[in-house]
Write an enzyme that holds these catalytic residues in place. Sequence first.
Site, PDB file in Angstrom:
ATOM      1  N   ILE A 132      -7.087   7.976  -1.251  1.00 21.87           N
ATOM      2  CA  ILE A 132      -6.985   6.521  -1.332  1.00 21.87           C
ATOM      3  C   ILE A 132      -7.824   6.009  -0.168  1.00 21.87           C
ATOM      4  O   ILE A 132      -7.687   6.487   0.963  1.00 21.87           O
ATOM      5  CB  ILE A 132      -5.505   6.034  -1.261  1.00 21.87           C
ATOM      6  CG1 ILE A 132      -5.426   4.512  -1.235  1.00 21.87           C
ATOM      7  CG2 ILE A 132      -4.760   6.599  -0.076  1.00 21.87           C
ATOM      8  CD1 ILE A 132      -3.977   3.970  -1.324  1.00 21.87           C
ATOM      9  N   SER A 133      -8.732   5.079  -0.450  1.00 21.10           N
ATOM     10  CA  SER A 133      -9.675   4.647   0.577  1.00 21.10           C
ATOM     11  C   SER A 133      -8.955   3.993   1.745  1.00 21.10           C
ATOM     12  O   SER A 133      -7.855   3.450   1.609  1.00 21.10           O
ATOM     13  CB  SER A 133     -10.687   3.666  -0.007  1.00 21.10           C
ATOM     14  OG  SER A 133     -11.470   4.313  -0.961  1.00 21.10           O
ATOM     15  N   GLN A 134      -9.648   3.999   2.866  1.00 24.63           N
ATOM     16  CA  GLN A 134      -9.213   3.305   4.075  1.00 24.63           C
ATOM     17  C   GLN A 134      -8.992   1.827   3.719  1.00 24.63           C
ATOM     18  O   GLN A 134      -9.776   1.267   2.941  1.00 24.63           O
ATOM     19  CB  GLN A 134     -10.377   3.476   5.046  1.00 24.63           C
ATOM     20  CG  GLN A 134     -10.287   2.899   6.392  1.00 24.63           C
ATOM     21  CD  GLN A 134     -11.622   3.105   7.131  1.00 24.63           C
ATOM     22  OE1 GLN A 134     -12.587   3.646   6.572  1.00 24.63           O
ATOM     23  NE2 GLN A 134     -11.665   2.681   8.359  1.00 24.63           N
ATOM     24  N   ARG A 142       0.834  -1.216   0.000  1.00 22.65           N
ATOM     25  CA  ARG A 142       0.000   0.000   0.000  1.00 22.65           C
ATOM     26  C   ARG A 142       0.868   1.266   0.000  1.00 22.65           C
ATOM     27  O   ARG A 142       0.511   2.279  -0.595  1.00 22.65           O
ATOM     28  CB  ARG A 142      -0.932  -0.024   1.225  1.00 22.65           C
ATOM     29  CG  ARG A 142      -1.925   1.136   1.278  1.00 22.65           C
ATOM     30  CD  ARG A 142      -2.900   0.934   2.427  1.00 22.65           C
ATOM     31  NE  ARG A 142      -3.557   2.164   2.849  1.00 22.65           N
ATOM     32  CZ  ARG A 142      -4.722   2.614   2.372  1.00 22.65           C
ATOM     33  NH1 ARG A 142      -5.365   1.933   1.458  1.00 22.65           N
ATOM     34  NH2 ARG A 142      -5.252   3.727   2.824  1.00 22.65           N
TER      35      ARG A 142
END
Lengths: 230, 814
Positions: free
Chosen positions: A79-81, A53
């Site tokens: 950027i999503s959780q 990530r």
Amino acid sequence: MLSPAFYLGLFLLVAPWQENVYKTKREKMVSQQIERRGVKDPVVLKAMRTVNRHEFVPADQIKNAYEDRPLPIGYGQTISQPYIVAYMTEVIKPQSHFKVLEIGTGSGYQAAILSAIVKEVYTIEIVPELGRSATERLTSRYKNVQVKTADGYNGWKEHAPYDAIVVTAAAEHIPPPLIGQLKDGGKMVIPVGSSFLTQMLILVEKKNGSTTSRNLLPVAFVPLTRKKTE
Amino acid sequence: MKAFFDMHSTPNSADLLSTRLMLSLGILSAAIIAFQLALMQVLSIVQWHHFAYMVISVAMLGFGAAGTVLAFFRQHLLNHIRWWLPLLMISCGISMCLVMYLSQLSFIRFDSYMLFANYTHIGRLLLTYLLFFIPFLLGALAIGLMFDHYVVYIGKVYFANLCGSAVGGLLLLALLWFLFPNRLAAVISCLPVIAGIMIIPGKPQRTKTLRFFALLACIVSGFSIAFPPTLHLSQFKDLSKTLLLPEATLKMERTSPYGPIQAISSPVLRYAPGMSLAAEEAVSASTAMFINGDWLGAVAGYNKADTAFVLHNTSFDLPYKMAPKKTVLVLQAGTGLEVAHALSRNAANIVAIEPNAILIEALKHTLAADNDSLYFHPAVTVRKVEPRIFLLTDTAHYDLISLPMAGSFGGSAGLYALHQQYLLTKEAFLHMWPRLQPAGAISISAWMDYPVRHPLKLAATLAEVLEELNIKQPQQHVAAIRSWSTISFVITKTALTATAIQNIRQFCNQWQFDPVLLPGLQPEERARYHLLQDSSFFQYIDAIFSRDRNALYASYDFNIKPATDRRPYFAQFIRWKNLSHLAANFGNRSIPFFEIGYLLVVITLVQIAVVSFVLVLLPLFRRGWKGKHKGSVLLYFGGIGLGYMFVEMVFIQHLTFYFGQPVYAAAAVITALLLFSGAGSYMAGRFAQNKKAMMRIVMAIIVLLVIYAAVLMPLLQQTMQAVMPVKIGIVLLLTGPLAFCMGIPFPAALSWLARSAASEIPWAWGLNGCVSVISTALATIITVEAGSGLVLWLAALAYCMPLIVCSRWDQEAV
């Protein structure tokens, strides 16, 4: 003055150690943020453990890459959780033969996760700068991902129909062309709400020509009403 | 220590307060207020309007800190006042230009959203505070120096200061019509430069330096006007994101006191809120409009031949499906989408209400091709007026009153928590009711947000309105349907007919919507197409339309009680006591984004309180407080600082309601308060030595505030429909006596201190500044939590403190 060989040696010494640090962080992320909240699909968990990530966030956010929250990636996007990425992936029940369309490549992280599970991933980004950087990140290492910089509204007709469509950017209406490019029995997942909050996800299912939606609460639901004694 | 104000040394003839000096002071004061308002405008555009509180606080902080600087360097400054005064004024002008450039540098710019994602932005925010603080400090130093040197004429000096400030408010209002916000600071910066040049002494030494400096200032101001800084909007603002879209084209840009308006077109820009999943046709591209960088609405073409209008397959079509609507009133018509909708549904008479003249003009002319000349359609009448004012003056009756959507897409993370929305208060709906035909209806939609807030507050508002109207069975008068992301409500004057109910069901089946509220509704009908996680939403809705409503209000994690004219914050949902529960549910990191707007005000309060302590009080503590009137100075100057700012904030809020526009309201309040206070201060000398007179003045303030706490809002509600000259007269009558009295205590007490305890004046000044700083944000928080009435009561209470001091005046005098 120190020689370049010194720096190379230092880098070679530090790099594996740094990788181990990230691996530990990923493990922790999966066990504490994802598994604990109920994501169980082993292929999803494996993908979340595998994909780096920290390679998908801006340099100033690398230290926060594995935190339990969305992060800004520039151009007003996030950027999503990690949990949301895992949840959105699990919700479409991905199979190894699946062809998945993603609308809103952003950093490319969601596409990378999908690529570790399904056969083909097609992803569309509307912001040229984000599209370019995602292409650079994805195409070299994730061979089954194709990135296109375009308006995602009309989907990617050439590769349709899709087993699943993942819309990563919240939209105030679901484009009819996307529903049209979804296979019968296919699933589409779309977030609703502020990108900085834990978002509500909507699962759109197409069955026998009828399209229905289902709200999915991404967090362990605790009622918002309480007794006075609480 | 030598006295701060030396009353015993009468100024010599050269030091007599000349008209030129008073004029110079007035111009400087005008510039400071205008710069303050300009900064508020700039921050509203690049970030969001909450930073208005920051600007007010920073300005106050500048004044407080100026007192501290004067306390430390008084003697030197006074000895060279003829040099320092013009220098400070000219520096103030230069700094106004420079801080605007500096604040837009990439390594200084902060972003509201990033404050919680990247902590370096907290430092940037503080740096921005400090930058904006500089012009206020320099300007306030010049003013303070004049107060000090000409203390014999304190009333006149204060008068010039307040009148100049009043003119500054009006000046900015005028400038906003002509100048884009990035040029405002540069134009305003000319004023302090002019003020400084006016008082450059004729011959004495160092005049050359001053003249050179003045020339430099003229060049800086001129350069800034010609090449103003580019304002960088937050990347999270709607306009910023839209400009990133392919082929995004700026079609129109205009400015006004409402804020700059832009129209952007792009072939990928489409708008169809919560469109049915059964819709098969792609939505056509539309033009979008923005105000202050925020989404205003889409401009959709209307063509009679085009039967597939963009809202036909959304839940917004509900009222038209119940029964034909011939006469439609569209309140806050915005970009005209609902007007086009009514036309597409064959309404014969549509009245569109929109207060923003620039917007109307743009839709009529520049964007006429985008909306098929909607506002020239014979069925459409456009009225440039505030919706609430229109409701009180109008006599017609309508089949449908259509309101704009409550909330914004994605929830905007609570940025609009402190928006005063007078169209969504209970009183607003009560004013709409008499305007309905016997079979008329009111319609309004909201996003299905998560956690659910807007739909519940809307339902609660409608339920309480129907109850106040003594509707026996409210459920018979309400219909609500839900798409996958929106909910639309309709309340009807007469009970829903069987035909209407049948039509709604047919509409829902056709477009796959789920009814939420409908007479005779079966539970299984509520989630046929759009399944929710559980049935709690329906339980809440049912509770709202039952006797359990108050129990739900009390137990729900968010504030879903209806907004009222006294607490017009429809989008404010946070309940502080439930934060821990929300944090447990959603995680600590999510909390700020539930209501970032409100939180920013609280953060501003804390930060400014800390900074004002460090910059104002701490240096004074270090210097030591040797006087024997500590308690009195604290009570007196703290009290009037708190009271004055509380009154100002309440008046701004109430007059926003009265005039309909925050900018006009702020200008009206600031101008009226300052002018009358200026007149009061001019007379202050008469009261400075008369204990009884001072007590009477302070008591008059308290009595007026108590009366206003009870009657101000009802009085404004009753006279809202009056013509503008009458309304202005009413405002002058309301503010005049109060502001006149409030202008007296500060200069009178300074004069008293100068005579008897001059060493304590820096403390008086500093305390007054600190309390004023804190009270701006504090007043807002109290209004949100308990209503504006309480703020006026607290202001009255604050003025009790100087009253106590006045009553002991003789005993304390040295």
